[in-house]
Each structure stands twice: as structure tokens, then as C-alpha cells.
Design a protein around this motif. Structure first.
Motif, PDB file in Angstrom:
ATOM      1  N   VAL A 151       0.834  -1.207   0.000  1.00  0.00           N
ATOM      2  CA  VAL A 151       0.000   0.000   0.000  1.00  0.00           C
ATOM      3  C   VAL A 151       0.869   1.258   0.000  1.00  0.00           C
ATOM      4  CG1 VAL A 151      -1.671   1.339   1.345  1.00  0.00           C
ATOM      5  CG2 VAL A 151      -1.964  -1.132   1.088  1.00  0.00           C
ATOM      6  N   LEU A 152       1.975   1.219   0.734  1.00  0.00           N
ATOM      7  CA  LEU A 152       2.847   2.387   0.850  1.00  0.00           C
ATOM      8  C   LEU A 152       3.836   2.515  -0.307  1.00  0.00           C
ATOM      9  CD1 LEU A 152       3.678   2.246   4.671  1.00  0.00           C
ATOM     10  CD2 LEU A 152       2.187   3.890   3.513  1.00  0.00           C
ATOM     11  N   SER A 153       3.916   1.505  -1.155  1.00  0.00           N
ATOM     12  CA  SER A 153       4.876   1.549  -2.255  1.00  0.00           C
ATOM     13  C   SER A 153       4.473   2.616  -3.269  1.00  0.00           C
ATOM     14  CB  SER A 153       4.966   0.180  -2.938  1.00  0.00           C
ATOM     15  OG  SER A 153       3.734  -0.157  -3.548  1.00  0.00           O
ATOM     16  N   SER A 158      -0.083  -0.730  -4.485  1.00  0.00           N
ATOM     17  CA  SER A 158      -1.353  -0.473  -3.808  1.00  0.00           C
ATOM     18  C   SER A 158      -2.514  -1.111  -4.566  1.00  0.00           C
ATOM     19  CB  SER A 158      -1.581   1.033  -3.666  1.00  0.00           C
ATOM     20  OG  SER A 158      -2.785   1.292  -2.978  1.00  0.00           O
ATOM     21  N   GLY A 159      -2.476  -1.008  -5.887  1.00  0.00           N
ATOM     22  CA  GLY A 159      -3.523  -1.626  -6.697  1.00  0.00           C
ATOM     23  C   GLY A 159      -3.504  -3.137  -6.592  1.00  0.00           C
ATOM     24  N   VAL A 160      -2.305  -3.716  -6.575  1.00  0.00           N
ATOM     25  CA  VAL A 160      -2.174  -5.169  -6.428  1.00  0.00           C
ATOM     26  C   VAL A 160      -2.708  -5.611  -5.070  1.00  0.00           C
ATOM     27  CG1 VAL A 160      -0.515  -7.063  -6.201  1.00  0.00           C
ATOM     28  CG2 VAL A 160      -0.250  -5.393  -8.044  1.00  0.00           C
ATOM     29  N   ALA A 161      -2.376  -4.851  -4.020  1.00  0.00           N
ATOM     30  CA  ALA A 161      -2.851  -5.187  -2.675  1.00  0.00           C
ATOM     31  C   ALA A 161      -4.373  -5.149  -2.609  1.00  0.00           C
ATOM     32  CB  ALA A 161      -2.257  -4.221  -1.654  1.00  0.00           C
ATOM     33  N   MET A 162      -4.967  -4.092  -3.163  1.00  0.00           N
ATOM     34  CA  MET A 162      -6.423  -3.974  -3.135  1.00  0.00           C
ATOM     35  C   MET A 162      -7.079  -5.093  -3.937  1.00  0.00           C
ATOM     36  SD  MET A 162      -8.886  -0.771  -4.248  1.00  0.00           S
ATOM     37  CE  MET A 162      -7.923   0.394  -3.283  1.00  0.00           C
ATOM     38  N   ALA A 163      -6.532  -5.369  -5.117  1.00  0.00           N
ATOM     39  CA  ALA A 163      -7.094  -6.432  -5.954  1.00  0.00           C
ATOM     40  C   ALA A 163      -6.984  -7.784  -5.266  1.00  0.00           C
ATOM     41  CB  ALA A 163      -6.372  -6.467  -7.305  1.00  0.00           C
ATOM     42  N   LEU A 164      -5.880  -8.014  -4.561  1.00  0.00           N
ATOM     43  CA  LEU A 164      -5.694  -9.285  -3.857  1.00  0.00           C
ATOM     44  C   LEU A 164      -6.701  -9.444  -2.727  1.00  0.00           C
ATOM     45  CD1 LEU A 164      -4.196 -11.889  -3.234  1.00  0.00           C
ATOM     46  CD2 LEU A 164      -2.437 -10.541  -2.064  1.00  0.00           C
ATOM     47  N   LEU A 165      -6.908  -8.394  -1.951  1.00  0.00           N
ATOM     48  CA  LEU A 165      -7.871  -8.463  -0.851  1.00  0.00           C
ATOM     49  C   LEU A 165      -9.293  -8.659  -1.378  1.00  0.00           C
ATOM     50  CD1 LEU A 165      -6.415  -5.615   1.394  1.00  0.00           C
ATOM     51  CD2 LEU A 165      -6.250  -8.078   1.794  1.00  0.00           C
ATOM     52  N   ASN A 221      -8.160   0.062   5.839  1.00  0.00           N
ATOM     53  CA  ASN A 221      -6.982   0.892   6.082  1.00  0.00           C
ATOM     54  C   ASN A 221      -6.420   1.525   4.816  1.00  0.00           C
ATOM     55  OD1 ASN A 221      -5.479   1.005   8.874  1.00  0.00           O
ATOM     56  ND2 ASN A 221      -6.633  -0.895   8.829  1.00  0.00           N
ATOM     57  N   MET A 222      -6.888   1.093   3.664  1.00  0.00           N
ATOM     58  CA  MET A 222      -6.337   1.615   2.418  1.00  0.00           C
ATOM     59  C   MET A 222      -6.878   3.018   2.162  1.00  0.00           C
ATOM     60  SD  MET A 222      -6.255  -1.753  -0.016  1.00  0.00           S
ATOM     61  CE  MET A 222      -4.918  -1.060  -0.987  1.00  0.00           C
ATOM     62  N   PRO A 223      -6.007   3.983   1.887  1.00  0.00           N
ATOM     63  CA  PRO A 223      -6.442   5.382   1.721  1.00  0.00           C
ATOM     64  C   PRO A 223      -7.567   5.564   0.710  1.00  0.00           C
ATOM     65  CG  PRO A 223      -4.052   5.264   1.842  1.00  0.00           C
ATOM     66  CD  PRO A 223      -4.540   3.851   1.775  1.00  0.00           C
ATOM     67  N   ASN A 224      -7.476   4.906  -0.438  1.00  0.00           N
ATOM     68  CA  ASN A 224      -8.517   5.072  -1.461  1.00  0.00           C
ATOM     69  C   ASN A 224      -9.867   4.545  -0.986  1.00  0.00           C
ATOM     70  OD1 ASN A 224      -6.643   6.193  -3.149  1.00  0.00           O
ATOM     71  ND2 ASN A 224      -6.329   4.356  -4.387  1.00  0.00           N
ATOM     72  N   ILE A 225      -9.833   3.422  -0.274  1.00  0.00           N
ATOM     73  CA  ILE A 225     -11.071   2.845   0.252  1.00  0.00           C
ATOM     74  C   ILE A 225     -11.673   3.766   1.303  1.00  0.00           C
ATOM     75  CG2 ILE A 225     -12.034   0.957   1.632  1.00  0.00           C
ATOM     76  CD1 ILE A 225     -11.569   0.022  -1.143  1.00  0.00           C
ATOM     77  N   VAL A 270     -12.323  -3.569  13.521  1.00  0.00           N
ATOM     78  CA  VAL A 270     -13.230  -3.480  12.376  1.00  0.00           C
ATOM     79  C   VAL A 270     -14.330  -2.456  12.622  1.00  0.00           C
ATOM     80  CG1 VAL A 270     -14.781  -4.737  10.839  1.00  0.00           C
ATOM     81  CG2 VAL A 270     -12.744  -5.870  11.730  1.00  0.00           C
ATOM     82  N   VAL A 271     -15.060  -2.618  13.726  1.00  0.00           N
ATOM     83  CA  VAL A 271     -16.143  -1.672  14.019  1.00  0.00           C
ATOM     84  C   VAL A 271     -15.595  -0.257  14.141  1.00  0.00           C
ATOM     85  CG1 VAL A 271     -17.889  -0.998  15.708  1.00  0.00           C
ATOM     86  CG2 VAL A 271     -17.622  -3.406  15.085  1.00  0.00           C
ATOM     87  N   ARG A 272     -14.500  -0.097  14.883  1.00  0.00           N
ATOM     88  CA  ARG A 272     -13.902   1.236  15.011  1.00  0.00           C
ATOM     89  C   ARG A 272     -13.382   1.745  13.672  1.00  0.00           C
ATOM     90  NH1 ARG A 272     -10.311   1.570  20.567  1.00  0.00           N
ATOM     91  NH2 ARG A 272     -12.026   1.283  22.047  1.00  0.00           N
ATOM     92  N   GLY A 273     -12.857   0.824  12.876  1.00  0.00           N
ATOM     93  CA  GLY A 273     -12.300   1.225  11.589  1.00  0.00           C
ATOM     94  C   GLY A 273     -13.340   1.698  10.604  1.00  0.00           C
ATOM     95  N   ALA A 274     -14.592   1.328  10.822  1.00  0.00           N
ATOM     96  CA  ALA A 274     -15.658   1.727   9.904  1.00  0.00           C
ATOM     97  C   ALA A 274     -16.191   3.118  10.203  1.00  0.00           C
ATOM     98  CB  ALA A 274     -16.803   0.711   9.974  1.00  0.00           C
ATOM     99  N   THR A 275     -15.682   3.748  11.250  1.00  0.00           N
ATOM    100  CA  THR A 275     -16.185   5.073  11.626  1.00  0.00           C
ATOM    101  C   THR A 275     -15.218   6.154  11.203  1.00  0.00           C
ATOM    102  OG1 THR A 275     -15.159   4.848  13.815  1.00  0.00           O
ATOM    103  CG2 THR A 275     -17.452   4.163  13.577  1.00  0.00           C
TER     104      THR A 275
END
Length: 275
Positions: A151-153, A158-165, A221-225, A270-275
Motif C-alpha cells: 500500500v505504501l509503495s 497499492s492496486g495489487v494489494a487492493m485487488a488481492l484483498l 486501512n487503504m487510503p482510497n477505500i 473493524v467496528v472502530r475502523g468503519a467510523t
């Protein structure tokens, strides 16, 4: 959301501390010998010291930085970079070298199309997401060690990481999803809804549950998301959804130590991360 508070949580269904298996030199040698990139790294099988090995890999790859790699070679380079994230994992003096390798690989393949990134993501899934139960969870955790660095690269990482998840969710739910320029947050949330969380809890399949929860946590945690979530006011909806999942788990009959640890992960990461 910061994952640092969650990364050291141990999820052991037997309530025993076990050493997490990382990749060793024999596994690395076997991979390289059968890979499309073996000719680039002819000396690697003879180097066991992690600092020397990473320095060699980085130097060799940097010398080919302007070369043209086909899709199979790029996939194998991503596999190599991910494997090296947990090679001699307790050696904290080579953190910089690990990230350099990930970053260098991420900057290869200039102009990759989304469809090509999806091919790489599916190849990574086939390589790393296999096995059953604890073995499968172990493989996924090893692979996900590289996600923050991807993600930080500065390249396509970052695109590969998102696509993989997203691929992990798509394969698990049997609802294929592909990386898009926009709308990935909505796709991720839809994938979450396809997971039958309560059935997993009732069946005591908390390892599978944790694997999927950690995947959505990394996505959050991904900035774009996160930007898409905030721009589309989706945070409150996801927060409400996971609170419902959490309440359902509390009513489950399988209240083992592992189950309670998964509940804590959902609540704090997760719950905290959604806020």
C-alpha cells in the motif's frame, strides 16, 4: 484506523502460544528453481544470510529496473517480495531492505492495466491462499504481512494489494469482483454482506472468520477505500452492520477463547475502523 494496536494479537484456538511459521531458505530455493525469474537470481540459492540475500535481490533487480518483464515474471517477482517479508522474520535489521524489494517490484511493469493487476492478484491468491483451517489462516497471515508495504509503495503495489484483498473475498463468497478505478469501497462492502458470519460462528469456524475479518480490516486501512467510504457516507452503514455481526456472535453457543478473541478483533479493529 491504525492496525498497530491489532497486529500483535494472537489468535490461537488451542489457547497456546505457537511460533508462526515463516518462509525458509529451502522454500525460497524451491520457488526460484520453478519460477520464471530464476535466471535473474542465479546466486540466490547459495545465500542464506537475510541481509546479504535481500541486498543481492535488491541490487540485481535494480540493475534490471528499465527492463521489460512479462506478466508471469511480474507475478513471480511479487511472490518473491511477499515471501521475503517473512524470511528470517525475527531479523529486524532488514526491515528497510524488505520494503525496498517490495517498492522496487511495485515500480516494475510501467502502465499495467487493471485487468493485468487482476491477473497478478489471482496468481498471488493461488500461491498463498490454500490449505484448511489453521494452515490456511497461517498462509494468509504470512501473505498479508506484505499488504501495508504494498500500500505504501510508490508503484502499482497499492492496486495489487487492493485487488488481492478483493479477490480473497470474491473467491470465498463465490461472487467474483474485479478492481475498478472507483467503486471499490462499495464492492468491498457488498462482499462483506455475502459472508455468512453467524453460520461461521455457530459452526465454530473462527479461523475462517478471522481471515475474512482481517481482510476487510486491511481494506478499510487503504487510503482510497477510506476516502470512498467518507465521500459516500458509507462509514455509518458499515459500522451499524458490524455491530450487528458482533451482537450475533455474542449470542453464539461457541464461546471459546478463540471466539472471544475474534469478537475483540471485530470490536477494536473493524467496528472502530468503519467510523
Amino acid at each position: 484506523m491504525d492496525l498497530s494496536a491489532c497486529k500483535d494479537i494472537s489468535f490461537d484456538p488451542d489457547h497456546k502460544r505457537k511460533e508462526r511459521k515463516s518462509y525458509n531458505h529451502e522454500e525460497l530455493k524451491t520457488f526460484l528453481a520453478n519460477s520464471s525469474i530464476k535466471d535473474y537470481f542465479r546466486c540466490a540459492p547459495q545465500i542464506t544470510d537475510s541481509h546479504q540475500l535481500l541486498s543481492y535481490l535488491n541490487a540485481t533487480l535494480s540493475s534490471h529496473a528499465w527492463g521489460v518483464f512479462d506478466l508471469e515474471e511480474l507475478l513471480d517477482l511479487y511472490i518473491l517480495a511477499i515471501m521475503m517479508m517473512t524470511y528470517d522474520e525475527e531479523n529486524f535489521t532488514v526491515v528497510r531492505e524488505r520494503f525496498m524489494l517490495v517498492d522496487t517490484v511495485s515500480n516494475l511493469g510501467d502502465g499495467l492495466q487493471l485487468s493485468q493487476i487482476d491477473v497478478i492478484a489471482n496468481g498471488l491468491y493461488e500461491k498463498f491462499v490454500h490449505g484448511e483451517g489453521a494452515k490456511r489462516l497461517q498462509n494468509v497471515l504470512n501473505m498479508q504481512m506484505a499488504i501495508p508495504h504494498l500500500v505504501l509503495s510508490s508503484g502499482h503495489g497499492s492496486g495489487v494489494a487492493m485487488a488481492l484483498l478483493l479477490t480473497i473475498f470474491g473467491r470465498y463468497t463465490k461472487h467474483p469482483v474485479k478492481l475498478q478505478k472507483t467503486g471499490n469501497a462499495q464492492n468491498a462492502f457488498e462482499m462483506v454482506k455475502f459472508v455468512r458470519w453467524q453460520e461461521l460462528a455457530d459452526a465454530g469456524k473462527y479461523q475462517e472468520m478471522f481471515m475474512m475479518m482481517r481482510t476487510i480490516c486491511l481494506l478499510l486501512n487503504m487510503p482510497n477505500i477510506r476516502k470512498e467510504f467518507h465521500d459516500n457516507d458509507m462509514g455509518a452503514e458499515m459500522h451499524k452492520y458490524f455491530l450487528g455481526v458482533l451482537r450475533g456472535l455474542a449470542r453464539s453457543d461457541n464461546q471459546t477463547f478463540f471466539a472471544m478473541m475474534v469478537e475483540r478483533f471485530i470490536a477494536f479493529c473493524v467496528v472502530r475502523g468503519a467510523t
